[in-house]
Scaffold this motif. Structure first.
Motif, mmCIF file in Angstrom:
data_model
loop_
_atom_site.group_PDB
_atom_site.id
_atom_site.type_symbol
_atom_site.label_atom_id
_atom_site.label_comp_id
_atom_site.label_asym_id
_atom_site.label_seq_id
_atom_site.Cartn_x
_atom_site.Cartn_y
_atom_site.Cartn_z
ATOM 1 N N PHE A 1 0.970 -1.205 0.280
ATOM 2 C CA PHE A 1 0.440 -0.027 -0.073
ATOM 3 C C PHE A 1 0.261 1.449 -0.155
ATOM 4 O O PHE A 1 1.723 0.972 1.531
ATOM 5 N N PRO A 2 0.721 2.196 -1.097
ATOM 6 C CA PRO A 2 1.617 3.823 -0.967
ATOM 7 C C PRO A 2 0.171 4.056 0.065
ATOM 8 O O PRO A 2 -0.516 4.381 0.575
ATOM 9 N N GLU A 3 1.241 4.901 1.282
ATOM 10 C CA GLU A 3 0.968 5.544 1.822
ATOM 11 C C GLU A 3 1.376 6.934 2.219
ATOM 12 O O GLU A 3 2.702 7.604 1.861
ATOM 13 N N SER A 4 0.582 7.370 2.537
ATOM 14 C CA SER A 4 0.673 9.561 3.398
ATOM 15 C C SER A 4 1.111 9.242 4.768
ATOM 16 O O SER A 4 1.059 8.333 4.871
ATOM 17 N N MET A 5 1.497 10.764 4.360
ATOM 18 C CA MET A 5 2.046 11.152 6.140
ATOM 19 C C MET A 5 1.172 11.887 6.671
ATOM 20 O O MET A 5 1.411 12.147 7.939
ATOM 21 N N TYR A 6 -0.636 11.928 6.620
ATOM 22 C CA TYR A 6 -1.729 12.034 7.009
ATOM 23 C C TYR A 6 -2.079 11.723 8.434
ATOM 24 O O TYR A 6 -2.247 12.519 9.199
ATOM 25 N N ALA A 7 -1.953 10.423 8.577
ATOM 26 C CA ALA A 7 -1.948 9.597 9.870
ATOM 27 C C ALA A 7 -1.280 10.282 10.599
ATOM 28 O O ALA A 7 -0.911 9.577 12.279
ATOM 29 N N PHE A 8 -0.069 10.880 10.293
ATOM 30 C CA PHE A 8 1.098 11.854 11.255
ATOM 31 C C PHE A 8 1.282 12.839 11.802
ATOM 32 O O PHE A 8 2.533 13.228 11.364
ATOM 33 N N LYS B 1 -9.287 12.809 7.399
ATOM 34 C CA LYS B 1 -8.074 12.508 6.668
ATOM 35 C C LYS B 1 -7.031 11.309 6.788
ATOM 36 O O LYS B 1 -7.276 10.277 6.909
ATOM 37 N N GLY B 2 -6.161 12.268 8.226
ATOM 38 C CA GLY B 2 -5.446 11.529 9.412
ATOM 39 C C GLY B 2 -6.499 10.238 9.574
ATOM 40 O O GLY B 2 -5.671 9.506 9.951
ATOM 41 N N GLU B 3 -7.302 10.766 10.280
ATOM 42 C CA GLU B 3 -7.718 9.556 10.382
ATOM 43 C C GLU B 3 -8.510 8.319 9.999
ATOM 44 O O GLU B 3 -8.605 6.818 10.780
ATOM 45 N N VAL B 4 -9.179 8.617 9.035
ATOM 46 C CA VAL B 4 -8.952 7.369 7.592
ATOM 47 C C VAL B 4 -8.151 6.674 7.974
ATOM 48 O O VAL B 4 -8.008 5.947 8.078
ATOM 49 N N GLN C 1 -2.193 30.855 5.904
ATOM 50 C CA GLN C 1 -3.434 29.713 6.405
ATOM 51 C C GLN C 1 -4.469 30.401 6.367
ATOM 52 O O GLN C 1 -5.560 29.258 6.378
ATOM 53 N N ILE C 2 -4.805 31.312 7.496
ATOM 54 C CA ILE C 2 -5.605 32.299 6.957
ATOM 55 C C ILE C 2 -6.705 31.929 6.201
ATOM 56 O O ILE C 2 -8.288 31.781 6.220
ATOM 57 N N ALA C 3 -6.472 32.256 5.011
ATOM 58 C CA ALA C 3 -7.550 32.011 3.664
ATOM 59 C C ALA C 3 -7.469 31.171 3.787
ATOM 60 O O ALA C 3 -8.669 31.014 3.252
ATOM 61 N N VAL C 4 -6.920 29.796 4.094
ATOM 62 C CA VAL C 4 -7.178 27.995 3.646
ATOM 63 C C VAL C 4 -8.646 28.400 4.733
ATOM 64 O O VAL C 4 -9.565 27.641 4.252
ATOM 65 N N ARG C 5 -8.445 28.740 6.049
ATOM 66 C CA ARG C 5 -9.225 28.429 7.010
ATOM 67 C C ARG C 5 -10.443 28.549 6.706
ATOM 68 O O ARG C 5 -12.063 28.720 6.796
ATOM 69 N N HIS D 1 -6.586 22.554 4.991
ATOM 70 C CA HIS D 1 -7.175 23.244 5.861
ATOM 71 C C HIS D 1 -6.606 21.934 7.286
ATOM 72 O O HIS D 1 -5.527 22.224 8.211
ATOM 73 N N GLY D 2 -7.298 20.989 6.776
ATOM 74 C CA GLY D 2 -7.130 19.637 8.222
ATOM 75 C C GLY D 2 -5.840 19.648 7.791
ATOM 76 O O GLY D 2 -5.204 18.987 8.897
ATOM 77 N N ILE D 3 -4.910 19.487 6.653
ATOM 78 C CA ILE D 3 -3.312 19.589 6.624
ATOM 79 C C ILE D 3 -2.349 20.074 7.003
ATOM 80 O O ILE D 3 -1.657 20.422 6.510
ATOM 81 N N ALA D 4 -3.049 21.291 7.564
ATOM 82 C CA ALA D 4 -2.360 22.434 7.428
ATOM 83 C C ALA D 4 -1.061 21.733 8.474
ATOM 84 O O ALA D 4 0.178 23.302 7.310
ATOM 85 N N GLY D 5 -0.661 21.582 8.569
ATOM 86 C CA GLY D 5 0.725 21.067 9.816
ATOM 87 C C GLY D 5 1.525 20.571 8.844
ATOM 88 O O GLY D 5 3.045 20.597 9.254
ATOM 89 N N LEU D 6 1.102 20.373 7.906
ATOM 90 C CA LEU D 6 1.846 19.597 6.866
ATOM 91 C C LEU D 6 2.593 20.800 6.143
ATOM 92 O O LEU D 6 3.882 20.516 5.106
ATOM 93 N N TRP D 7 1.888 21.258 5.442
ATOM 94 C CA TRP D 7 2.415 22.261 4.844
ATOM 95 C C TRP D 7 2.917 23.920 5.164
ATOM 96 O O TRP D 7 4.090 24.780 4.735
#
Length: 322
Positions: free
Chosen positions: A100-107, A126-129, A252-256, A269-275
């Motif tokens: 399975f290719p996996e992303s960093m979303y869960a982490f 998304k990370g929870e999924v 980031q405020i614009a995305v939110r 916005h949910g993965i803002a911590g990655l960007w």
């Protein structure tokens, strides 16, 4: 070795090409028909149809589950668990491993310096999924290997709209358009070159027993050292006839603010911590023990820029240096 590749998007296509180049054989399962190719067996249909999956898996030594769903956590939660479970059931019955290719979303919580073996730390739906999918794989009797990749780049990402750096930076620079930076331009951000991910998946398929002796493994795909989006824009511009236009940086405020109005904005916005903060995927066993080296950042950039320039012929380019 015979591989079943489910899905023929940016990752699945790279796995197919690498496998065929290496002398292996491939069956591709996809929902819609596609043109015949030498050495490639195609099966068309929905993997949730038992007869379709049974037909596709015949003779396979490994399964590469490269399918996905539209970029919406609600759709992921509804569609991905039953689809992955169907593949796991078929793999267990056939006694073949699943990659399975996996992303960093869960982490995301630990993504500023993510070491292999870290505990999941999702920060959005998304990370929870993704965390739930990892748990489902780990609990199933099928042998599974999940390869965590950072944001993707490479020739097969061009034109897909599915890889942020390729779509928002490289393709726009190649077309002479203003690049758009979602995130902190100066933050280090790991990128995984899709051909490297494909090679890692094939390697892991060949060595599934030793890499996942207990039946499940979560590994890091080889990725070049992280560099910033600002560095990428400057380097991509040096490969073009004209320097890129000044980038538009999306705060980031614009995305939110847009997240209640736009599905894409909500999911970003949910993965803002990655960007908007550092996002660094550290090397794991595939690099340190198995000896898989990532393509250099510069060579990966050149390959992606060439592919993007081929889709934007009106934008003159300097020859890409080796």
């Amino acid at each position: 070795m015979h591989h079943l590749v489910i899905g023929e998007g940016q990752i699945g296509r790279a796995v197919i090409d690498r496998a065929l180049t290496g002398g292996d054989t491939v069956t591709v399962l996809r929902r819609t028909p596609a043109r015949p190719e030498p050495g490639l067996r195609r099966v068309t249909g929905d993997l949730l149809a038992p007869d379709v999956l049974e037909q596709a898996i015949a003779g396979a030594d490994a399964i590469h589950a490269c399918f996905h769903a539209p970029y919406d956590a609600r759709i992921w939660a509804r569609e991905l668990p039953p689809r992955e479970l169907a593949v796991l059931e078929a793999a267990a019955a056939a006694d073949v491993p699943v990659l399975f290719p996996e992303s960093m979303y869960a982490f995301q919580g630990g993504a500023s310096d993510l070491a292999e073996g870290a505990t999941p730390s999702p920060r959005d739906a998304k990370g929870e999924v993704r965390e739930a999918l990892l748990a489902q794989r780990g609990a199933h009797p099928a042998r599974t290997l999940s390869l965590i990749a950072a944001d993707l780049w490479g020739p097969t990402t061009v034109g897909t709209g599915a890889a942020v750096v390729t779509t928002m930076l490289i393709e726009r620079i190649a077309a002479g358009e203003r690049p758009i930076v979602v995130g902190d331009p100066a933050a280090p951000h790991s990128l995984t070159f899709v051909p490297d991910l494909a090679e890692a998946m094939l390697h892991a398929a060949r060595r599934a027993g030793s890499l996942a002796p207990e039946g499940d493994a979560v590994l890091h795909a080889p990725s070049a050292p992280a560099r910033s989006q600002a560095e990428l824009i400057a380097a991509a511009g040096s490969l073009r006839a004209r320097q890129p236009r000044r980038p538009l940086v999306v705060p980031q405020i614009a995305v939110r603010a847009l997240s209640p109005l736009s599905t894409l904005a909500r999911e970003l916005h949910g993965i803002a911590g990655l960007w908007y903060r550092p996002c660094v995927l550290r090397p794991g066993r595939l690099s340190s023990v198995e000896g898989l080296e990532p393509t250099s950042w510069q060579k990966a950039l050149e390959a992606t820029v060439r592919a993007a320039a081929a889709r934007a012929p009106s934008a003159e380019a300097r020859p890409v240096t080796a």
